[in-house]
Design a protein around this motif. Structure first.
Motif, PDB file in Angstrom:
ATOM      1  N   ALA A   1      -3.316  -6.767  -2.821  1.00 17.45           N
ATOM      2  CA  ALA A   1      -4.681  -6.898  -2.331  1.00 17.45           C
ATOM      3  C   ALA A   1      -4.911  -6.106  -1.053  1.00 17.45           C
ATOM      4  O   ALA A   1      -4.114  -6.132  -0.139  1.00 17.45           O
ATOM      5  CB  ALA A   1      -4.984  -8.369  -2.085  1.00 17.45           C
ATOM      6  N   GLY A   2      -6.030  -5.415  -0.994  1.00 20.14           N
ATOM      7  CA  GLY A   2      -6.411  -4.729   0.217  1.00 20.14           C
ATOM      8  C   GLY A   2      -5.563  -3.532   0.549  1.00 20.14           C
ATOM      9  O   GLY A   2      -5.511  -3.096   1.698  1.00 20.14           O
ATOM     10  N   ALA A   3      -4.874  -2.977  -0.434  1.00 13.79           N
ATOM     11  CA  ALA A   3      -3.996  -1.843  -0.162  1.00 13.79           C
ATOM     12  C   ALA A   3      -4.769  -0.712   0.498  1.00 13.79           C
ATOM     13  O   ALA A   3      -5.865  -0.360   0.069  1.00 13.79           O
ATOM     14  CB  ALA A   3      -3.371  -1.348  -1.457  1.00 13.79           C
ATOM     15  N   PHE A   4      -4.197  -0.149   1.566  1.00 13.32           N
ATOM     16  CA  PHE A   4      -4.836   0.984   2.234  1.00 13.32           C
ATOM     17  C   PHE A   4      -5.006   2.134   1.247  1.00 13.32           C
ATOM     18  O   PHE A   4      -6.032   2.785   1.217  1.00 13.32           O
ATOM     19  CB  PHE A   4      -3.990   1.422   3.435  1.00 13.32           C
ATOM     20  CG  PHE A   4      -4.623   2.529   4.219  1.00 13.32           C
ATOM     21  CD1 PHE A   4      -5.566   2.249   5.187  1.00 13.32           C
ATOM     22  CD2 PHE A   4      -4.291   3.848   3.970  1.00 13.32           C
ATOM     23  CE1 PHE A   4      -6.175   3.278   5.895  1.00 13.32           C
ATOM     24  CE2 PHE A   4      -4.889   4.876   4.675  1.00 13.32           C
ATOM     25  CZ  PHE A   4      -5.840   4.592   5.636  1.00 13.32           C
ATOM     26  N   GLU A   5      -3.974   2.379   0.451  1.00 11.60           N
ATOM     27  CA  GLU A   5      -4.059   3.351  -0.641  1.00 11.60           C
ATOM     28  C   GLU A   5      -3.506   2.673  -1.888  1.00 11.60           C
ATOM     29  O   GLU A   5      -2.319   2.372  -1.955  1.00 11.60           O
ATOM     30  CB  GLU A   5      -3.260   4.616  -0.346  1.00 11.60           C
ATOM     31  CG  GLU A   5      -3.848   5.477   0.773  1.00 11.60           C
ATOM     32  CD  GLU A   5      -5.108   6.192   0.339  1.00 11.60           C
ATOM     33  OE1 GLU A   5      -5.412   6.183  -0.872  1.00 11.60           O
ATOM     34  OE2 GLU A   5      -5.803   6.742   1.207  1.00 11.60           O
ATOM     35  N   ALA A   6      -4.354   2.406  -2.859  1.00 13.14           N
ATOM     36  CA  ALA A   6      -3.929   1.645  -4.023  1.00 13.14           C
ATOM     37  C   ALA A   6      -3.134   2.471  -5.023  1.00 13.14           C
ATOM     38  O   ALA A   6      -2.250   1.959  -5.692  1.00 13.14           O
ATOM     39  CB  ALA A   6      -5.147   1.031  -4.727  1.00 13.14           C
ATOM     40  N   ASN A   7      -3.457   3.749  -5.150  1.00 14.70           N
ATOM     41  CA  ASN A   7      -2.786   4.552  -6.170  1.00 14.70           C
ATOM     42  C   ASN A   7      -2.603   5.992  -5.723  1.00 14.70           C
ATOM     43  O   ASN A   7      -2.575   6.896  -6.535  1.00 14.70           O
ATOM     44  CB  ASN A   7      -3.572   4.504  -7.489  1.00 14.70           C
ATOM     45  CG  ASN A   7      -5.040   4.836  -7.283  1.00 14.70           C
ATOM     46  OD1 ASN A   7      -5.407   5.468  -6.297  1.00 14.70           O
ATOM     47  ND2 ASN A   7      -5.870   4.383  -8.204  1.00 14.70           N
ATOM     48  N   SER A   8      -2.490   6.208  -4.421  1.00 13.76           N
ATOM     49  CA  SER A   8      -2.363   7.559  -3.911  1.00 13.76           C
ATOM     50  C   SER A   8      -1.334   7.577  -2.804  1.00 13.76           C
ATOM     51  O   SER A   8      -1.047   6.579  -2.167  1.00 13.76           O
ATOM     52  CB  SER A   8      -3.712   8.055  -3.375  1.00 13.76           C
ATOM     53  OG  SER A   8      -3.583   9.355  -2.836  1.00 13.76           O
ATOM     54  N   GLY A   9      -0.761   8.743  -2.563  1.00 10.85           N
ATOM     55  CA  GLY A   9       0.196   8.897  -1.481  1.00 10.85           C
ATOM     56  C   GLY A   9       1.619   8.723  -1.953  1.00 10.85           C
ATOM     57  O   GLY A   9       1.910   7.975  -2.883  1.00 10.85           O
ATOM     58  N   SER A  10       2.524   9.422  -1.297  1.00 11.47           N
ATOM     59  CA  SER A  10       3.935   9.274  -1.609  1.00 11.47           C
ATOM     60  C   SER A  10       4.711   8.863  -0.369  1.00 11.47           C
ATOM     61  O   SER A  10       5.911   9.041  -0.288  1.00 11.47           O
ATOM     62  CB  SER A  10       4.498  10.584  -2.172  1.00 11.47           C
ATOM     63  OG  SER A  10       4.226  11.674  -1.308  1.00 11.47           O
TER      64      SER A  10
ATOM     65  N   SER B   1       0.796  -1.218   0.000  1.00 11.04           N
ATOM     66  CA  SER B   1       0.000   0.000   0.000  1.00 11.04           C
ATOM     67  C   SER B   1       0.831   1.271   0.000  1.00 11.04           C
ATOM     68  O   SER B   1       1.899   1.313   0.598  1.00 11.04           O
ATOM     69  CB  SER B   1      -0.900   0.018   1.236  1.00 11.04           C
ATOM     70  OG  SER B   1      -1.683   1.184   1.279  1.00 11.04           O
ATOM     71  N   TYR B   2       0.289   2.286  -0.677  1.00 10.17           N
ATOM     72  CA  TYR B   2       0.743   3.644  -0.451  1.00 10.17           C
ATOM     73  C   TYR B   2       0.122   4.166   0.854  1.00 10.17           C
ATOM     74  O   TYR B   2      -0.766   3.538   1.429  1.00 10.17           O
ATOM     75  CB  TYR B   2       0.282   4.571  -1.577  1.00 10.17           C
ATOM     76  CG  TYR B   2       0.974   4.398  -2.896  1.00 10.17           C
ATOM     77  CD1 TYR B   2       2.235   4.926  -3.114  1.00 10.17           C
ATOM     78  CD2 TYR B   2       0.353   3.729  -3.954  1.00 10.17           C
ATOM     79  CE1 TYR B   2       2.864   4.798  -4.337  1.00 10.17           C
ATOM     80  CE2 TYR B   2       0.968   3.600  -5.182  1.00 10.17           C
ATOM     81  CZ  TYR B   2       2.229   4.137  -5.369  1.00 10.17           C
ATOM     82  OH  TYR B   2       2.837   4.002  -6.578  1.00 10.17           O
ATOM     83  N   PHE B   3       0.563   5.361   1.274  1.00 10.01           N
ATOM     84  CA  PHE B   3      -0.082   6.033   2.402  1.00 10.01           C
ATOM     85  C   PHE B   3       0.026   7.527   2.148  1.00 10.01           C
ATOM     86  O   PHE B   3       1.136   8.043   1.986  1.00 10.01           O
ATOM     87  CB  PHE B   3       0.599   5.657   3.721  1.00 10.01           C
ATOM     88  CG  PHE B   3      -0.129   6.171   4.930  1.00 10.01           C
ATOM     89  CD1 PHE B   3      -1.275   5.536   5.372  1.00 10.01           C
ATOM     90  CD2 PHE B   3       0.314   7.284   5.622  1.00 10.01           C
ATOM     91  CE1 PHE B   3      -1.969   5.994   6.481  1.00 10.01           C
ATOM     92  CE2 PHE B   3      -0.358   7.762   6.729  1.00 10.01           C
ATOM     93  CZ  PHE B   3      -1.509   7.111   7.173  1.00 10.01           C
ATOM     94  N   GLY B   4      -1.103   8.202   2.096  1.00  9.58           N
ATOM     95  CA  GLY B   4      -1.053   9.640   1.903  1.00  9.58           C
ATOM     96  C   GLY B   4      -2.144  10.148   0.997  1.00  9.58           C
ATOM     97  O   GLY B   4      -3.160   9.493   0.779  1.00  9.58           O
ATOM     98  N   GLY B   5      -1.904  11.346   0.457  1.00  9.32           N
ATOM     99  CA  GLY B   5      -2.866  11.991  -0.405  1.00  9.32           C
ATOM    100  C   GLY B   5      -2.327  12.203  -1.797  1.00  9.32           C
ATOM    101  O   GLY B   5      -1.478  11.454  -2.273  1.00  9.32           O
TER     102      GLY B   5
END
Length: 978
Positions: free
Chosen positions: A713-722, A225-229
């Motif tokens: 699977a189940g990524a907290f942020e699938a395509n966002s955050g740096s 997962s990514y994490f962020g905005g």
């Protein structure tokens, strides 16, 4: 369309002996605790924070917030029995409703569930691994037919098999993925793949294997997962509480950063910033504090904290009650402060102040928040790190230039003073000192506060506390009179660290400062400097991280440019070398990371070692386990030379040639400083913090780049955050099967993935290096010729194919194979590379095929620095033997382009050599295109090795390291010109 990635690894193995723990098998972004399967008749259920699972003879039903689906076993035995195995100590109770007769108590839970006879001769076993992964094995008895296995998906629809062999299914408005199956038997790989039938069911096609032996198919669910905005986010500090909950802080300028209702602040306040580093109206970051459950799959709370300026958290700790403490830096005049704060404002607009805050266990209330700075104009401070003792004492460290910084019961009550140069020519400012403070965390009472420094710039970057409350602080100092006590290194190493380089276009860049690291121990009451020492060599050095073990030994990690950094019992006694660039122009040596361990009394270095390769390497984090093993994290741009062990997650640096997306690293040293394990972390990940969890799990967190990081699977942020956080499991047992690392088919001369991007690109006849695990024998084996005088395509039990076409082999070893791309790939858009070793077959790595993917060979096969070249008189070019302008130099390269006549694969060239049909331009120094006499097959060398004869331009630049290269190749190669 929202994409949901469900990664399923199909592994076919026979029983195998347990081997050493593996990073590669244990790489997980944090997921779930060990599951327990609860029995309900002939069904079993399992609950995890992210999903619920029900197992029956019909198949597996999984539901989550993202959707639900049922994977059915078609034409399976409806009478297949399920039984629990590996009974757990825990039981489950359900008290539902008011009728006690409906309550269920004492339900047994199991680690695994075994289906017997789901198909003739085929069993299935579901298991919850120690890291919380869900695994299921298809066990095929001798003679069983794998073609009987057929899967149907209810709630999900098979769409396609992508180019990587992954199965893509539609799930609601998103997609669900299952990775390409990889099959093994007796520790060796067996080719396997998904097949979608006309009825949209899915089967497994398995290649040839020994049907007289047991076959096991072992899928694993991974999480990433990514994490962020949507803007820039960075995790800088992390902590765990006793329950395993994860706490994160750092900085974000994302207005859509994930925050929770009821938290302290759900509003981003940073807004546009004034000019900063040449950027107008960039967005100022706010501090964030986030608490996630132990699985990392759900936020318990998440909040912004900050004002309208720049705010960033640098250090974090959590106490037994769940209160969170954060220190960092703010330039906000409206940063939130609480009544009774030690400091209530900034001394001057646009200056920066350290801050310290305490957040309640719910994340909704600031219990304490203060500026930490003086009142003098044009001064500043920053909070770099904090640590919390078992007795509830909070130690905060940082740097300040304020002479009236608040001190109390001070070991050094006055700032060291002095005027120091800034990063800008001819400008000066007050020098900074390190500071150290201890607070009673229960009521946030300041117990002591002190300066620590001399007359130059000093800064504390890291702090730790031992079981007795002694504080250990480390950082950098430019002071010749830094306060010392019982020092291992009593003098700051001499050296001239100002570098001035004039670049093409009259751009002058100055590098100021020649700092050493420092390490100091202060008694628990702050009254005594137990020891304090310099740590550094003849150039710039800084300590970025510190940890302490139960005996009081301090472990430090940092970054050095020194060629004489003090080493002791070093596994890497010399710097990694290499030439680094500014604006694409070489300016000098690259930084290395370093790791050092002090004796408990600080009187000696137990070990001290470089940690680096042929480009920039930086260490920023360290943690120590109960056995004294040190876990070091950071970032590396090195393509060669960085220490990597066979169990690595990633064996190569597959970042883009211009430097984007370089990977982080995690390296483990034993108590004596010997290398245990070392791996690159998948690309574009700067590891800022390392925290040790339970059961062999190591948490890492930091920053990454969008588009480089792969989620599952189940990524907290699938395509966002740096930002990212991750867990590495050192308790896993790997299968000894060949595996090619993704993106790690590289040009063997430059070690670049391609001319312009991070994808692997190859060209016909190119010599490539392939990196991965279990690719060949432990000891390297070089090329041999067959009866026809050609390089063989089989070597020490290893063979490589491109779309099934055998490739000549120049070198084979467990972590690296050098091969020559078959000429027959010409004209193709892509090719699939596989390695066969002792009966096992690797995954298929897809590479793009181009007419050219060039690299120039360098001295020592480093990929950068001094090229392998002959001057016109036949002598080897070197800084001591440079070429003259107007003379011809001879270079060697590969992947330069198609030849005018064909060679056989592996042929040793003889007779008139073929020339490159469309030769590329060559540059030397500032010359955009040097005159070329010859570009073609190197006589007497294997087909694909290219010789280049080029004139050195007059006036194109002179010196020991003049840039040289092939057009559009960013290789950082140099040649000596007088």
């Amino acid at each position: 369309m929202r994409v949901i990635c469900l990664a399923v690894l199909l592994t076919v193995t026979a029983t195998a002996a347990r081997v050493a723990p593996s990073l590669a098998e244990g790489w997980r972004l944090h997921q779930t605790l060990p599951l327990g399967f609860e029995q309900n008749g002939n069904e079993f259920v399992a609950h995890a924070p992210e999903y619920a699972l029900r197992l029956s003879a019909r198949g597996a039903e999984m539901s989550s917030a993202r959707g639900a689906f049922h994977m059915r076993f078609l034409h399976a035995n409806p009478a297949a029995t399920l039984r629990g195995e590996e009974m757990l100590d825990s039981t489950v109770n359900y008290f539902r409703g008011h009728d006690p007769r409906q309550w269920k108590t004492g339900l047994r839970t199991y680690r695994s569930v075994h289906y017997a006879g789901i198909y003739p001769g085929i069993d299935i076993r579901y298991k919850a691994s120690q890291g919380g992964e869900l695994e299921y094995d298809f066990r095929l008895a001798p003679g069983a037919n794998p073609a009987r296995i057929r899967l149907a998906f209810e709630g999900a629809r098979p769409l396609q098999i992508d180019r990587n062999g992954d199965l893509v299914l539609a799930l609601g408005s998103g997609e669900l993925r299952q990775r390409k199956p990889a099959a093994y038997q007796n520790g060796s790989a067996v080719e396997s793949r998904f097949v979608i039938g006309r009825d949209r069911t899915v089967a497994l096609a398995v290649g040839p294997y020994d049907r007289s032996r047991v076959l096991i198919i072992d899928p694993v669910l991974d999480y990433a997962s990514y994490f962020g905005g949507s803007r820039t986010d960075s995790i800088i500090a992390m902590a765990l509480d006793a329950a395993g909950n994860i706490y994160l802080t750092g900085g974000t300028n994302s207005a859509d950063f994930p925050v929770t209702a009821g938290s302290y602040s759900q509003k981003y306040l940073g807004g546009p910033c004034p000019v900063f580093n040449g950027t107008i109206n960039s967005y100022c970051p706010d501090v964030f504090v986030s608490k996630l459950n132990p699985t990392g799959t759900a936020l318990i709370y998440s909040t912004y904290i900050g004002g309208t300026g720049t705010d960033r958290g640098w250090g974090l700790a959590v106490d037994a009650a769940g209160n969170v403490y954060v220190t960092g830096t703010t330039s906000s005049t409206d940063f939130p402060v609480t009544p009774g704060a030690l400091g209530t404002g900034l001394p001057h607009l646009f200056e920066a102040s350290a801050f310290l805050l305490k957040l309640d266990p719910s994340g909704s209330k600031l219990l304490y928040s203060t500026y930490l700075v003086g009142t003098t104009d044009a001064t500043w401070s920053t909070g770099s790190a904090l640590a919390l003792s078992a007795g509830g004492e909070l130690v905060v460290a940082g740097a300040t230039s304020a002479p009236d910084f608040p001190v109390r019961n001070a070991l050094q009550p006055h700032i060291g003073g002095g005027t120091c140069a800034t990063d800008y020519a001819n400008l000066t400012s007050p020098c900074s000192d390190a500071f150290l403070m201890r607070w009673r965390a229960a009521d946030m009472t300041l117990e002591y506060s002190t300066f620590l420094g001399g007359s130059g710039n000093d800064a504390a970057n890291a702090v730790a506390v031992d079981p007795f409350g002694n504080a250990y602080v480390a950082g950098m100092t430019e002071s010749q009179d830094f306060p010392l006590q019982n020092a291992v290194q009593a003098r700051r190493a001499p050296g001239h660290c100002q570098v001035q380089q004039t670049f093409p276009g009259s751009i002058d860049i100055d590098f100021y400062g020649c700092a050493d690291g420092f390490v100091a121990r202060i008694s628990a009451d702050g009254s005594q400097l137990v020891y304090s020492t310099y740590l550094g060599g003849n150039s710039a050095d800084t300590v970025n991280a510190i940890a302490v073990d139960a005996s009081g030994s301090a472990y430090v990690a940092g970054t050095t440019l020194s060629t004489d950094f003090p080493t002791a019992n070093a596994f890497q006694p010399q710097a990694g070398g290499g030439v680094c660039n500014v604006l694409g122009v070489p300016y000098g040596a690259c930084t290395d990371a370093f790791v050092a361990k002090f004796s408990p009394d600080g009187s000696q270095l137990m070990y001290s070692t470089y940690l680096g390769g042929t480009s920039r390497d930086e260490a920023s984090a360290i943690a120590v386990d109960s056995r004294g093993n040190a876990y070091v994290g950071g970032w590396t741009a090195s393509r060669t030379g960085f220490p990597i062990t066979p169990d690595a997650i990633q064996h190569c640096n597959r970042s883009s040639p211009a430097g984007g997306g370089s990977p982080g690293f995690l390296t483990v040293l034993n108590p004596e400083g010997a290398l245990i394990s070392s791996s690159m972390i998948p690309p574009a990940s700067f590891v800022h913090v390392v925290v040790l969890g339970a059961a062999g799990h190591v948490y890492v967190a930091g920053s990454t780049e969008r588009g480089y990081f792969s989620v599952t699977a189940g990524a907290f942020e699938a395509n966002s955050g740096s930002a990212f956080f991750a867990v590495l499991d050192y308790s896993a047992s790997p299968a000894a099967v060949p595996t090619i690392d993704q993106g790690c088919v590289l040009n063997a001369a430059s070690y670049q993935p391609s001319e312009a991007g991070s994808d692997s690109i190859v060209s016909p006849g190119e010599i490539v290096s392939i990196f991965g695990s279990h690719l060949g024998p432990q000891e390297g084996v070089g090329a041999v010729l067959d009866a026809n005088g050609r390089i063989t395509t089989s070597l020490a039990g290893v063979s490589v194919t491109f779309d099934g076409i055998p490739a000549p082999l120049l070198y084979v070893q467990a972590g690296q194979v050098n091969a020559i791309v078959p000429f027959a790939v010409a004209g193709r858009q892509q090719s699939v590379v596989q390695i066969h070793h002792q009966g096992g077959v690797s995954n298929g790595e897809t590479v793009r095929v181009a007419d050219r993917s060039a690299g120039i060979f360098t001295v020592g096969a480093l990929g950068n620095g001094q090229v392998l070249a002959l001057n016109q008189d036949g002598t080897l070019n070197s800084p001591d033997n440079p070429a003259r302008g107007g003379e011809i130099v001879t270079l060697w390269a590969t992947g330069v382009g198609l030849l005018s006549s064909a060679y056989s694969d592996g042929e040793i060239a003889s007779g008139p050599p073929a020339v490159v049909v469309n030769p590329p331009s060559i540059f030397i120094g500032s010359s955009p295109a040097a005159s070329v006499q010859y570009v073609g097959q190197a006589p007497g060398l294997v087909a694909g090795a290219i010789q280049i004869n080029a004139w050195v331009p007059k006036g194109g630049g002179a010196g020991p390291a003049v840039p040289i290269g092939i057009a559009n190749i960013y290789q950082r190669a140099t040649i000596a010109v007088r």
